[in-house]
Design an enzyme around this catalytic site. Sequence first.
Site, mmCIF file in Angstrom:
data_model
loop_
_atom_site.group_PDB
_atom_site.id
_atom_site.type_symbol
_atom_site.label_atom_id
_atom_site.label_comp_id
_atom_site.label_asym_id
_atom_site.label_seq_id
_atom_site.Cartn_x
_atom_site.Cartn_y
_atom_site.Cartn_z
ATOM 1 N N ASP A 159 0.808 -1.316 0.008
ATOM 2 C CA ASP A 159 0.099 0.097 -0.049
ATOM 3 C C ASP A 159 0.954 1.240 -0.102
ATOM 4 O O ASP A 159 0.147 2.271 0.437
ATOM 5 C CB ASP A 159 -1.030 -0.049 1.057
ATOM 6 C CG ASP A 159 -2.257 -0.957 1.251
ATOM 7 O OD1 ASP A 159 -2.519 -1.075 -0.025
ATOM 8 O OD2 ASP A 159 -2.533 -1.597 2.357
ATOM 9 N N SER A 160 2.271 1.212 -0.351
ATOM 10 C CA SER A 160 3.223 2.182 -0.342
ATOM 11 C C SER A 160 2.959 3.251 -1.270
ATOM 12 O O SER A 160 2.472 2.925 -2.645
ATOM 13 C CB SER A 160 4.534 1.772 -0.147
ATOM 14 O OG SER A 160 4.740 0.922 0.879
ATOM 15 N N ASN A 161 3.319 4.272 -1.114
ATOM 16 C CA ASN A 161 3.012 5.643 -2.021
ATOM 17 C C ASN A 161 4.451 6.507 -1.964
ATOM 18 O O ASN A 161 5.031 6.629 -1.047
ATOM 19 C CB ASN A 161 2.122 6.478 -1.849
ATOM 20 C CG ASN A 161 0.553 5.756 -1.805
ATOM 21 O OD1 ASN A 161 0.292 5.136 -2.581
ATOM 22 N ND2 ASN A 161 -0.016 6.029 -0.421
ATOM 23 N N ASN A 197 3.289 0.990 -5.936
ATOM 24 C CA ASN A 197 3.376 -0.577 -6.198
ATOM 25 C C ASN A 197 2.716 -0.915 -7.420
ATOM 26 O O ASN A 197 2.517 -2.082 -7.372
ATOM 27 C CB ASN A 197 2.967 -1.201 -4.782
ATOM 28 C CG ASN A 197 3.347 -0.499 -3.453
ATOM 29 O OD1 ASN A 197 2.328 -0.188 -2.705
ATOM 30 N ND2 ASN A 197 4.578 -1.129 -3.264
ATOM 31 N N ARG A 241 -4.352 3.333 -6.843
ATOM 32 C CA ARG A 241 -3.999 4.324 -6.175
ATOM 33 C C ARG A 241 -2.728 5.374 -6.969
ATOM 34 O O ARG A 241 -2.777 6.637 -7.071
ATOM 35 C CB ARG A 241 -2.916 3.973 -4.945
ATOM 36 C CG ARG A 241 -3.791 3.286 -3.724
ATOM 37 C CD ARG A 241 -2.890 2.777 -2.732
ATOM 38 N NE ARG A 241 -2.065 1.693 -3.024
ATOM 39 C CZ ARG A 241 -0.890 1.606 -3.155
ATOM 40 N NH1 ARG A 241 -0.089 2.571 -2.878
ATOM 41 N NH2 ARG A 241 -0.473 0.455 -3.465
#
Length: 885
Positions: A342-344, A579, A603
């Site tokens: 879930d990284s940005n 991701n 995302r």
Amino acid sequence: MADQDGAVGSPTPKRPKRPARPKHPRRFRRRFHAGGSLIVTALLLFVLAVGYGPVPALGSALEPGGGVWNSGGNDVASSKTVHLPGMNGAATVYFDSAGVPAVHARSDADLFEAQGYLHASYRLSQLDLERRTAEGRLAEIDGPAGVPSDTFELQSGLLRTAQATWAATPKDSADAQALVAYSRGVNAYLAQVRKSGAWPTIFLLTGVFPKDWTPIDSLAIQVLLTQNLDYSTGPLDYALFEQSLGAERTMAWFPVIAPNQQQPYDPGPYRNLGVSPLPATQNADAAVPPGARLPATDLSTPSDSSNAAAAVGTPSGAAAAATDVLSKLSALPPAQLHAFPDSNSWAANGPAVSGAASLLAGDPHLQTTLPSFWYEVELSSPETQVSGASLVGIPGVAIGRNQWISWSMTAGENQSTFFYTEKQSPDHPGQYFWDGAWRDMQHVHYTIPVRGGTSVSLTVDLTVHGPIITQTGQTTAVTWMGNYPTRLLQAILGVDKARDFNGFHSALAAWHAPALNFTYADGTGDIGIVAAGYYAQVAGGSPWLPMPGTGQNDVVGTVPYAAAPLVHNPSNHVLATANQRPVGPDYPYYIGTSLNAFDNGYRADELYAYLTSHQGMTAADFQALQTDATDVLAQQIVPKLVASLTASGGLTATQQQALSQLQSWNDKMSTDSAAASIWATFWSDYVSGVFQPWWDATKVPVTKDKQDLQVSDGNPSLDEDLQVWTMSDPTNAAFSPPGHPGGTAQSAMRAAFTKAVSDLSGKLGGAPATWQWGRLHTREIPALTGAPGLGYGPAPAEGDRWTVDATEGDDWNSAFGPSWRMVTTWTAPAHGTAQAIYPGGQSENPQSTWYQTFIADYWAGRLRPLPLADQRPATPVMWTLTSGG
């Protein structure tokens, strides 16, 4: 030969493997208050000492990476002078009011010794438990409950890999010297605690105390973190899917390239530069010797033919082997396996920013826990000037900024784990067939000490592919890129000192596993993303399945660094990694499948939509985007749902009210939004309604791996499939499961909406307008002990799996989220400002006022200044660290 913790093993180091991802039951954890700490601590000591109900003695207290509480009360620093053996000169440590230290030293050696002393001072339990987890010594303190973890990690070879890495590291190199200095700092604190007896309670309770720290311990923790980020069991899941769904349907629903349109940060053009051989290694688990064979020219979509030609065993045998391995992984403690990404991270320059040369934002998502994986620190010496998030157990700063540049990272999500079925014969006991000849397996022996129980003997069998992980059904070995000795600290220290993009890119050439996307910005206006790490290539076959181990399908090299995904100063002045698959479908190398944990792109879609539609952005805009709750998937699907419901008519009064909520919705997953609840429940029921009948009819063995085999809206492949079918293929055969012909997207949506309204009516009651998302969706920051009194939350929260402010968890309660939020603004070279926050505090001790220091700001979306160490805190608390003892 005995390792430093006493487990008996081979003198030849080997490589590690990877466990399953953490889940937390949805329990209410009251916010901790210091006034009640003594009562809570006394109760927990009793439970953890003797066990209670389903909780084994000390069991849930000792999850990997965990910290426990100290017995010494509040550990807020006061000014003092400390004598540390090995210091070349005096160093000073200034603490701000939140416990963040600014370290000033006369050399890097003194700097990293001070950092080791600080980590031990505030995270000693965490240090020791992470080391024990990595090195297969958890049962020595945890008792029988720790044996599955120790067995897995010793079998996988994390300690062997750490030993091989240290053996291959030149002792006069900067990273070796940093590890030695860091170890001196940890050991200086251990010596003080041994003298004073002021141990954290967990050691007093068990009577098992930490041994001295070594560089190998830091390297073992490094490999454990690598395991958490990129060891996966995808091929085992594919084997079970093929056995149930069939090969054709499996590859149609879980294809190599996702069916939905995505936005790679590196859109090409690409270069095919062949492969780079894997390095020479002292690790006996290493895959194929360098240069043994080179793969076919086109590596983007490996063929299936060589799998069939070299087939070993049977499909049922492969399924039995997969089942056995997955069942072993299910016995591991939480926090050892890779979690859904879930990284940005994103950056902008030129006309996209206002009053700045560049902007950067980053929020790597991990399990949010008390204490955190991170320890914030500011480090200053004549050679180093860096501040940000350090990893407990490892010197330097992993994410942050220096005088010249700033950086963050996201997980690469490429396939790094490959499973091989070894050919054996009763005529050749103890041997396996590889590359045209029968070979002897290697063997390594361990003894696992068990607190309160009998020691366990373990023998690990090794082939050229790595450790044998099961002999059930088929003898299966695993090749994992994290098993290769890699000098990640060399890369970290190089990045900490880099002054420009070329220096940054050059430093990351030493980064091999886990594969990560590193986002960059600097004061000259340069921005970029560098994909650093091993992108393994096989000679042929289908690497997403277990492959024959006879030689035709071996890993033979990696994507050359010069051909890895990369973007530098794009023409549209913005870039983002969330991701998503970093490259387009014409990339000439295989990097993984849609089931490989690549994000489904929603995302990234929102990030690019925002960034490309705004000019003159500021740090405030970037900070607001970090907490954005827009659901891009809902933007696409809800209009289709509304149209279908409007056309069909015949809605009940409650259903009509729910439809009205969707019709007026702004697609934001806000806590006060009823439409958000309706949408989330609908999509979950829609995914289940379409796929569950197929799962039931084909008997998918969900219980073998509930995380990845079950029907869930958390499965990126199923989301991608249903998105595409709904938008452009509404009569896809998937809508007509066995015994139910004639289904369409419209009929499936109407059924899911009906079920969603019924579900929400039963769960929340009242009119649809009262079904606020915050009544369903929560976040929490649990204590890694699992103790109810020591965590934070759960509390109502915005976001979902597909919003920039992403969450991931069972029953809409998330213990995953942004583990470190940071925004940097560069106005000119050597002129940058930064802000950051992480959910927790600097101390692992719940009795300390530094245990939850940052949570209120974190929950509110506020960041704190992240200065360099030369910007001395105003508080008068100072440690003076000098040589001597």
